[in-house]
Design an enzyme around this catalytic site. Structure first.
Site, mmCIF file in Angstrom:
data_model
loop_
_atom_site.group_PDB
_atom_site.id
_atom_site.type_symbol
_atom_site.label_atom_id
_atom_site.label_comp_id
_atom_site.label_asym_id
_atom_site.label_seq_id
_atom_site.Cartn_x
_atom_site.Cartn_y
_atom_site.Cartn_z
ATOM 1 N N HIS A 40 0.805 -1.212 0.106
ATOM 2 C CA HIS A 40 -0.080 0.104 0.020
ATOM 3 C C HIS A 40 1.081 1.223 -0.118
ATOM 4 O O HIS A 40 0.848 1.988 0.852
ATOM 5 C CB HIS A 40 -0.983 0.058 1.294
ATOM 6 C CG HIS A 40 -2.120 -0.811 1.043
ATOM 7 N ND1 HIS A 40 -2.368 -2.012 1.931
ATOM 8 C CD2 HIS A 40 -2.783 -1.456 -0.002
ATOM 9 C CE1 HIS A 40 -3.388 -2.648 1.685
ATOM 10 N NE2 HIS A 40 -3.787 -2.163 0.328
ATOM 11 N N GLU A 124 -5.988 -10.507 3.962
ATOM 12 C CA GLU A 124 -5.124 -11.707 4.666
ATOM 13 C C GLU A 124 -6.419 -12.576 5.490
ATOM 14 O O GLU A 124 -6.204 -13.768 5.292
ATOM 15 C CB GLU A 124 -4.276 -10.805 5.496
ATOM 16 C CG GLU A 124 -3.654 -11.936 6.369
ATOM 17 C CD GLU A 124 -2.720 -11.280 7.793
ATOM 18 O OE1 GLU A 124 -2.243 -10.254 7.667
ATOM 19 O OE2 GLU A 124 -2.825 -12.094 8.691
ATOM 20 N N CYS A 189 1.672 -11.173 14.577
ATOM 21 C CA CYS A 189 3.207 -10.671 14.422
ATOM 22 C C CYS A 189 3.368 -9.171 15.244
ATOM 23 O O CYS A 189 2.533 -8.473 15.290
ATOM 24 C CB CYS A 189 3.575 -10.476 13.010
ATOM 25 S SG CYS A 189 4.367 -9.123 12.488
HETATM 26 S S1 SF4 Z 1 6.148 -9.151 9.088
HETATM 27 FE FE1 SF4 Z 1 4.265 -9.008 10.316
HETATM 28 S S2 SF4 Z 1 3.330 -7.154 9.646
HETATM 29 FE FE2 SF4 Z 1 4.872 -7.570 8.249
HETATM 30 S S3 SF4 Z 1 3.778 -8.892 6.616
HETATM 31 FE FE3 SF4 Z 1 4.907 -10.459 7.993
HETATM 32 S S4 SF4 Z 1 3.074 -10.788 9.190
HETATM 33 FE FE4 SF4 Z 1 2.637 -8.849 8.179
#
Ligand code: SF4
Length: 279
Positions: A40, A124, A189
């Site tokens: 994005h 997602e 995450c």
């Molecule tokens: S590191 Fe975390 S925030 Fe970045 S794409 Fe992977 S899951 Fe998503």
């Protein structure tokens, strides 16, 4: 004037990996596209177009190209459609997102009714849900919605990777009442939480906050909202051109942060412009 730049500003691991994979793939293939904009950031998407990476919005549109999959993944249907077309694929799905997809699939296979904590319409979440075969699924965004989940003797839980831990654990509390067995995979995450926490701390120390990132980026918009709750003089900008000199009148310290999809060169431009304007 002091400029405090957040250490966590800019690309997370998954986005950096996807962008690097895209650049590498562009060197090896003349006909190449991403399924949806890679990230994005309209400025980065434009740069990638300069390297020959077109944006295609559906598998049907793609004829004879290498296809890059975005960091937040695709649905099982899209994956199968790409396989049927025999198109070469560069899978830049973030490994953390892959894990969430795999856990959801496992829960479905083992007969759990699968609950995904996240935003229903987010690609997602759509991707994660699509990997559940033969089991009920529901998406809940908050504890209130968790109360509406149909009770089931085996409930399984995964999270959209960018969810907040507090929201996730409150939902767990609610679901404990709806099930005899609750199996939880914490697929959050911490990239988002780390950025938000650092932004909160900086916003509390400065008279002006600048948050950089695509206006279409949900994580940047959330970052700007968090900052503006602490420092109302917060501006969400995409590029350095949007900075107005009068923002800095009487400002001794300005904080700068950026969403996980904001390229480093844009952050650098903003810092340079702030420095120039302050002189
Ligand atoms: S590191 Fe975390 S925030 Fe970045 S794409 Fe992977 S899951 Fe998503």
């Amino acid at each position: 004037m002091e400029i405090i730049l957040a250490k966590s500003a800019g690309f997370c691991f998954g986005v950096k990996r996807a962008v690097n994979m895209a650049y590498r793939a562009a060197e090896n293939s003349e006909h190449i596209c991403s399924l949806g904009p890679l990230i994005h950031s309209p400025q980065l998407v434009q740069r990638l177009e300069g390297k020959g990476i077109r944006v295609q919005n559906s598998v049907e549109q793609i004829v004879d190209e290498t296809v890059i999959i975005r960091s937040h993944g695709i649905t099982r249907n899209e994956e199968q459609a790409l396989e049927r077309k025999g198109l070469p694929v560069v899978d830049a799905t973030c490994p953390f997102v892959k894990k969430a997809q795999q856990y959801a699939a496992l829960l479905g296979k083992e007969g759990y009714s699968v609950v995904i904590v996240g935003e229903q319409e987010h690609p997602e979440v759509q991707g994660i849900i699509s990997y559940v075969a033969g089991s009920e699924t529901s998406v809940v965004a908050n504890p209130e919605e968790a109360r509406t989940v149909t009770p089931h003797k085996k409930l399984g839980l995964v999270a959209q990777t960018t969810q907040s831990f507090d929201n996730f654990s409150e939902i767990v509390q609610e679901l404990l009442e709806n099930s005899k067995e609750l199996r939880i995979f914490n697929t959050i995450c911490d990239a988002t939480a780390v950025r938000q926490e650092e932004a909160r701390q900086i916003a509390g120390r400065v008279a002006l906050m600048v948050v950089i990132g695509g206006h279409n980026s949900a994580n940047t918009t959330r970052l700007a909202r968090i900052c503006s709750e602490i420092q109302p003089r917060t501006h969400h900008i995409e590029t350095a051109d949007e900075i107005c000199a009068d923002w800095l009148d009487g400002v001794e310290a300005v904080g700068v942060t950026a969403g996980a999809s904001t390229p480093e060169w844009i952050i650098r431009d903003v810092v340079d412009r702030l420095t120039a304007v302050a002189k």
